[in-house]
Design a protein around this motif. Sequence first.
Motif, PDB file in Angstrom:
ATOM      1  N   ALA A 174       0.842  -1.193   0.000  1.00 35.35           N
ATOM      2  CA  ALA A 174       0.000   0.000   0.000  1.00 35.35           C
ATOM      3  C   ALA A 174       0.878   1.244   0.000  1.00 35.35           C
ATOM      4  N   THR A 175       0.295   2.344  -0.403  1.00 41.58           N
ATOM      5  CA  THR A 175       0.994   3.625  -0.421  1.00 41.58           C
ATOM      6  C   THR A 175       0.236   4.599   0.475  1.00 41.58           C
ATOM      7  N   LEU A 176       0.987   5.321   1.291  1.00 40.24           N
ATOM      8  CA  LEU A 176       0.416   6.361   2.138  1.00 40.24           C
ATOM      9  C   LEU A 176       1.023   7.683   1.704  1.00 40.24           C
ATOM     10  N   GLU A 177       0.168   8.653   1.440  1.00 38.92           N
ATOM     11  CA  GLU A 177       0.645   9.961   1.000  1.00 38.92           C
ATOM     12  C   GLU A 177      -0.197  11.042   1.650  1.00 38.92           C
ATOM     13  N   GLY A 178       0.311  12.261   1.617  1.00 42.64           N
ATOM     14  CA  GLY A 178      -0.447  13.365   2.184  1.00 42.64           C
ATOM     15  C   GLY A 178       0.412  14.576   2.414  1.00 42.64           C
ATOM     16  N   LYS A 179      -0.035  15.422   3.353  1.00 38.65           N
ATOM     17  CA  LYS A 179       0.688  16.657   3.688  1.00 38.65           C
ATOM     18  C   LYS A 179       0.937  16.694   5.186  1.00 38.65           C
ATOM     19  N   ALA A 180       2.035  17.326   5.533  1.00 34.67           N
ATOM     20  CA  ALA A 180       2.422  17.539   6.927  1.00 34.67           C
ATOM     21  C   ALA A 180       3.176  18.873   6.972  1.00 34.67           C
ATOM     22  N   GLU A 181       3.687  19.213   8.154  1.00 35.39           N
ATOM     23  CA  GLU A 181       4.521  20.418   8.252  1.00 35.39           C
ATOM     24  C   GLU A 181       5.719  20.260   7.307  1.00 35.39           C
ATOM     25  N   ALA A 182       6.138  21.317   6.677  1.00 33.96           N
ATOM     26  CA  ALA A 182       7.285  21.267   5.770  1.00 33.96           C
ATOM     27  C   ALA A 182       8.513  20.725   6.496  1.00 33.96           C
ATOM     28  N   ASP A 183       9.232  19.828   5.851  1.00 27.10           N
ATOM     29  CA  ASP A 183      10.486  19.234   6.332  1.00 27.10           C
ATOM     30  C   ASP A 183      10.316  18.435   7.634  1.00 27.10           C
ATOM     31  N   SER A 184       9.098  18.020   7.974  1.00 27.33           N
ATOM     32  CA  SER A 184       8.907  17.232   9.193  1.00 27.33           C
ATOM     33  C   SER A 184       9.198  15.752   8.923  1.00 27.33           C
ATOM     34  N   ILE A 188       8.108  12.004   9.189  1.00 25.62           N
ATOM     35  CA  ILE A 188       6.880  11.212   9.302  1.00 25.62           C
ATOM     36  C   ILE A 188       7.271   9.782   9.641  1.00 25.62           C
ATOM     37  N   THR A 189       6.634   9.220  10.665  1.00 21.80           N
ATOM     38  CA  THR A 189       6.888   7.844  11.091  1.00 21.80           C
ATOM     39  C   THR A 189       5.586   7.067  11.006  1.00 21.80           C
ATOM     40  N   VAL A 190       5.638   5.883  10.377  1.00 24.58           N
ATOM     41  CA  VAL A 190       4.487   4.990  10.365  1.00 24.58           C
ATOM     42  C   VAL A 190       4.901   3.697  11.048  1.00 24.58           C
ATOM     43  N   LYS A 191       4.049   3.211  11.965  1.00 27.35           N
ATOM     44  CA  LYS A 191       4.362   1.986  12.692  1.00 27.35           C
ATOM     45  C   LYS A 191       3.146   1.071  12.670  1.00 27.35           C
ATOM     46  N   ASN A 192       3.347  -0.153  12.168  1.00 26.65           N
ATOM     47  CA  ASN A 192       2.278  -1.142  12.132  1.00 26.65           C
ATOM     48  C   ASN A 192       1.982  -1.565  13.560  1.00 26.65           C
ATOM     49  N   VAL A 193       0.714  -1.424  13.988  1.00 24.79           N
ATOM     50  CA  VAL A 193       0.370  -1.703  15.382  1.00 24.79           C
ATOM     51  C   VAL A 193       0.432  -3.199  15.700  1.00 24.79           C
ATOM     52  N   ASP A 194       0.337  -4.066  14.699  1.00 27.88           N
ATOM     53  CA  ASP A 194       0.363  -5.506  14.939  1.00 27.88           C
ATOM     54  C   ASP A 194       1.765  -6.098  14.864  1.00 27.88           C
ATOM     55  N   THR A 195       2.562  -5.634  13.887  1.00 26.01           N
ATOM     56  CA  THR A 195       3.878  -6.248  13.661  1.00 26.01           C
ATOM     57  C   THR A 195       5.039  -5.410  14.166  1.00 26.01           C
ATOM     58  N   GLY A 196       4.806  -4.116  14.402  1.00 26.55           N
ATOM     59  CA  GLY A 196       5.884  -3.241  14.842  1.00 26.55           C
ATOM     60  C   GLY A 196       6.739  -2.706  13.697  1.00 26.55           C
ATOM     61  N   LEU A 197       6.442  -3.109  12.439  1.00 21.67           N
ATOM     62  CA  LEU A 197       7.176  -2.598  11.285  1.00 21.67           C
ATOM     63  C   LEU A 197       7.115  -1.077  11.291  1.00 21.67           C
ATOM     64  N   THR A 198       8.276  -0.427  11.192  1.00 23.02           N
ATOM     65  CA  THR A 198       8.331   1.032  11.245  1.00 23.02           C
ATOM     66  C   THR A 198       9.051   1.554  10.011  1.00 23.02           C
ATOM     67  N   ARG A 199       8.478   2.595   9.402  1.00 23.82           N
ATOM     68  CA  ARG A 199       9.103   3.256   8.263  1.00 23.82           C
ATOM     69  C   ARG A 199       9.104   4.752   8.530  1.00 23.82           C
ATOM     70  N   HIS A 200      10.109   5.425   7.977  1.00 23.77           N
ATOM     71  CA  HIS A 200      10.258   6.871   8.157  1.00 23.77           C
ATOM     72  C   HIS A 200      10.411   7.527   6.790  1.00 23.77           C
ATOM     73  N   THR A 201       9.968   8.767   6.698  1.00 23.44           N
ATOM     74  CA  THR A 201      10.237   9.592   5.528  1.00 23.44           C
ATOM     75  C   THR A 201      10.212  11.038   5.981  1.00 23.44           C
ATOM     76  N   LYS A 202      10.648  11.918   5.121  1.00 31.69           N
ATOM     77  CA  LYS A 202      10.679  13.338   5.443  1.00 31.69           C
ATOM     78  C   LYS A 202       9.782  14.064   4.458  1.00 31.69           C
ATOM     79  N   ALA A 203       8.947  14.957   4.989  1.00 32.04           N
ATOM     80  CA  ALA A 203       8.080  15.763   4.132  1.00 32.04           C
ATOM     81  C   ALA A 203       8.936  16.747   3.361  1.00 32.04           C
ATOM     82  N   GLY A 204       8.503  17.043   2.155  1.00 31.29           N
ATOM     83  CA  GLY A 204       9.224  17.992   1.327  1.00 31.29           C
ATOM     84  C   GLY A 204       9.047  19.420   1.816  1.00 31.29           C
ATOM     85  N   ALA A 205       9.660  20.348   1.110  1.00 33.17           N
ATOM     86  CA  ALA A 205       9.572  21.762   1.478  1.00 33.17           C
ATOM     87  C   ALA A 205       8.136  22.272   1.397  1.00 33.17           C
ATOM     88  N   ASN A 206       7.315  21.626   0.549  1.00 31.00           N
ATOM     89  CA  ASN A 206       5.915  22.029   0.439  1.00 31.00           C
ATOM     90  C   ASN A 206       5.011  21.199   1.360  1.00 31.00           C
TER      91      ASN A 206
END
Length: 177
Positions: free
Chosen positions: A26-36, A38-56
């Motif tokens: 699956a793909t998760l996309e959206g908007k957040a504070e610029a340059d923040s 973003i952490t996603v953590k699967n509540v069942d497996t604990g799988l964690t992924r990170h990314t950084k929001a762009g300047a916009n």
Amino acid sequence: MHRLSPSALASAACVPSLTWAQESGATLEGKAEADSEITVKNVDTGLTRHTKAGANGTYTIVGLPAGTYKVDAGPGTEQTVTLSVASTASLDLGKLETVTVSGTRLVETKTSELGYIVSQQQIETVPQLTRNFLEFADTVPGLVFNVDHSGKTTLRGGAQNDNSINVYIDGVGQKVT
């Protein structure tokens, strides 16, 4: 008849073959504070992924296995999202504002009473077997007005016996014990 030479067979074996596959992530996309961050953590497996929001403020995380994730882009932005197989979900992670609602809470009380108003027109036009005014209760859904072989009248409501029924006329109970 055509013959293939051994060198033609060897070169055909070395050609890379194309393989088609379905994407199951699956793909998760959206908007957040610029340059923040973003952490996603699967509540069942604990799988964690990170990314950084762009300047916009836009972000995208691809290849997430289906499941329920806690998504966080800093204090006050935490949200939970469920992703399904091969889907794209949009989730904006702006700071959540607190909304305070004030007022008086209404108390709702329920009773087993059944209310019905017999109109003047019904009194004038509905035929009656007796001259008993309680016969109009027969027009109320769920109530039955009975007349036995000796002429005794009773009211019955649903599965209630005669002693459990009372009729109010202009707020005055008509039950005779």
